[in-house]
Motif scaffolding. Structure first.
Motif, PDB file in Angstrom:
ATOM      1  N   GLN A  63       0.863  -1.175   0.000  1.00  0.00           N
ATOM      2  CA  GLN A  63       0.000   0.000   0.000  1.00  0.00           C
ATOM      3  C   GLN A  63       0.902   1.228   0.000  1.00  0.00           C
ATOM      4  O   GLN A  63       1.054   1.905   1.012  1.00  0.00           O
ATOM      5  N   THR A  64       1.519   1.470  -1.149  1.00  0.00           N
ATOM      6  CA  THR A  64       2.484   2.556  -1.277  1.00  0.00           C
ATOM      7  C   THR A  64       1.797   3.893  -1.036  1.00  0.00           C
ATOM      8  O   THR A  64       0.748   4.172  -1.613  1.00  0.00           O
ATOM      9  N   LYS A  66       0.687   7.733  -1.270  1.00  0.00           N
ATOM     10  CA  LYS A  66       0.562   8.665  -2.388  1.00  0.00           C
ATOM     11  C   LYS A  66       1.835   9.516  -2.448  1.00  0.00           C
ATOM     12  O   LYS A  66       2.245  10.080  -1.444  1.00  0.00           O
ATOM     13  N   ASN A  67       2.462   9.549  -3.617  1.00  0.00           N
ATOM     14  CA  ASN A  67       3.720  10.266  -3.858  1.00  0.00           C
ATOM     15  C   ASN A  67       4.878   9.704  -3.044  1.00  0.00           C
ATOM     16  O   ASN A  67       5.883  10.368  -2.841  1.00  0.00           O
ATOM     17  N   THR A  69       7.213   5.917  -1.601  1.00  0.00           N
ATOM     18  CA  THR A  69       7.900   4.711  -2.066  1.00  0.00           C
ATOM     19  C   THR A  69       7.915   3.651  -0.973  1.00  0.00           C
ATOM     20  O   THR A  69       7.742   3.957   0.214  1.00  0.00           O
ATOM     21  N   THR A  98      -0.795  -3.199  -8.653  1.00  0.00           N
ATOM     22  CA  THR A  98      -0.573  -2.056  -7.779  1.00  0.00           C
ATOM     23  C   THR A  98      -0.324  -0.829  -8.650  1.00  0.00           C
ATOM     24  O   THR A  98       0.284  -0.945  -9.714  1.00  0.00           O
ATOM     25  N   THR A 100       1.823   1.328  -9.066  1.00  0.00           N
ATOM     26  CA  THR A 100       3.195   1.734  -8.792  1.00  0.00           C
ATOM     27  C   THR A 100       4.120   1.365  -9.944  1.00  0.00           C
ATOM     28  O   THR A 100       3.824   0.478 -10.738  1.00  0.00           O
ATOM     29  N   ASP A 153       5.091   5.250  -6.088  1.00  0.00           N
ATOM     30  CA  ASP A 153       3.742   5.670  -6.462  1.00  0.00           C
ATOM     31  C   ASP A 153       3.780   6.250  -7.869  1.00  0.00           C
ATOM     32  O   ASP A 153       4.715   6.971  -8.234  1.00  0.00           O
ATOM     33  N   ASP A 155       1.516   7.738 -11.490  1.00  0.00           N
ATOM     34  CA  ASP A 155       0.321   8.323 -12.095  1.00  0.00           C
ATOM     35  C   ASP A 155      -0.142   7.354 -13.161  1.00  0.00           C
ATOM     36  O   ASP A 155       0.523   7.188 -14.190  1.00  0.00           O
TER      37      ASP A 155
END
Length: 158
Positions: A63-64, A66-67, A69, A98, A100, A153, A155
């Motif tokens: 569960q990386t 947001k923004n 690692t 995921t 990522t 993380d 986009d």
């Protein structure tokens, strides 16, 4: 449980570089029989803060932030020891995705990377650039496979 390597954390003290921590990783978790995961380090934002560590619980599926690692150490046991049964022409039961960008290095053993279409055998030294795709891992050997993974993380809007 397999021995997890040392974790050495550096920093600055009185204007000089120092070793802040030098010990075995303390947060190794066995999520399934023989599947050992240690989330060695994480960052909560980009650019990363160099002076903050937020300890995170290990999870079977990452569960990386947001923004952020994750830096993971993973021991994948043989499928027969893990209790995974997979029938040909059916999705692998541990297939997952995921959001990522993952940099994965195989350190020891061997492991199949399974995609929705196709698979490939990975051996020590092989590097995988996993770009947010649906995938699973299958260890069809008699020995555990050890991998290191950095999850970033991403986009997914392309």
């Amino acid at each position: 449980m397999n021995a997890i390597p040392r974790r050495i954390v550096t920093g600055i003290k009185d204007g000089k570089s120092v070793i802040i921590e030098d010990q075995r990783v303390q947060n190794a978790v066995e999520h399934f029989p023989g599947l050992i995961i240690s989330d060695v380090w994480n960052t909560q934002k980009t650019p990363a803060s160099l002076d903050i560590e937020t300890r995170i619980p290990n999870t079977g599926f990452p569960q990386t932030p947001k923004n952020g690692t994750y830096f993971r150490y993973v021991v994948v046991p043989p499928d027969k020891d893990l209790g995974v049964e997979w029938k040909e022409n059916e999705p692998h039961p541990l297939m997952h995705q995921t959001p990522t960008l993952d940099y994965i290095i195989i350190l020891s053993g061997e492991l199949y990377l399974i995609m929705e279409e196709g698979e490939t055998l990975l051996k020590p030294g092989d590097i995988v650039i996993q770009r947010g795709t649906n995938h699973a891992w299958s260890n069809r050997s008699d020995e555990p496979c050890i991998q290191l993974a950095v999850l970033i993380d991403a986009d997914d809007q392309g």
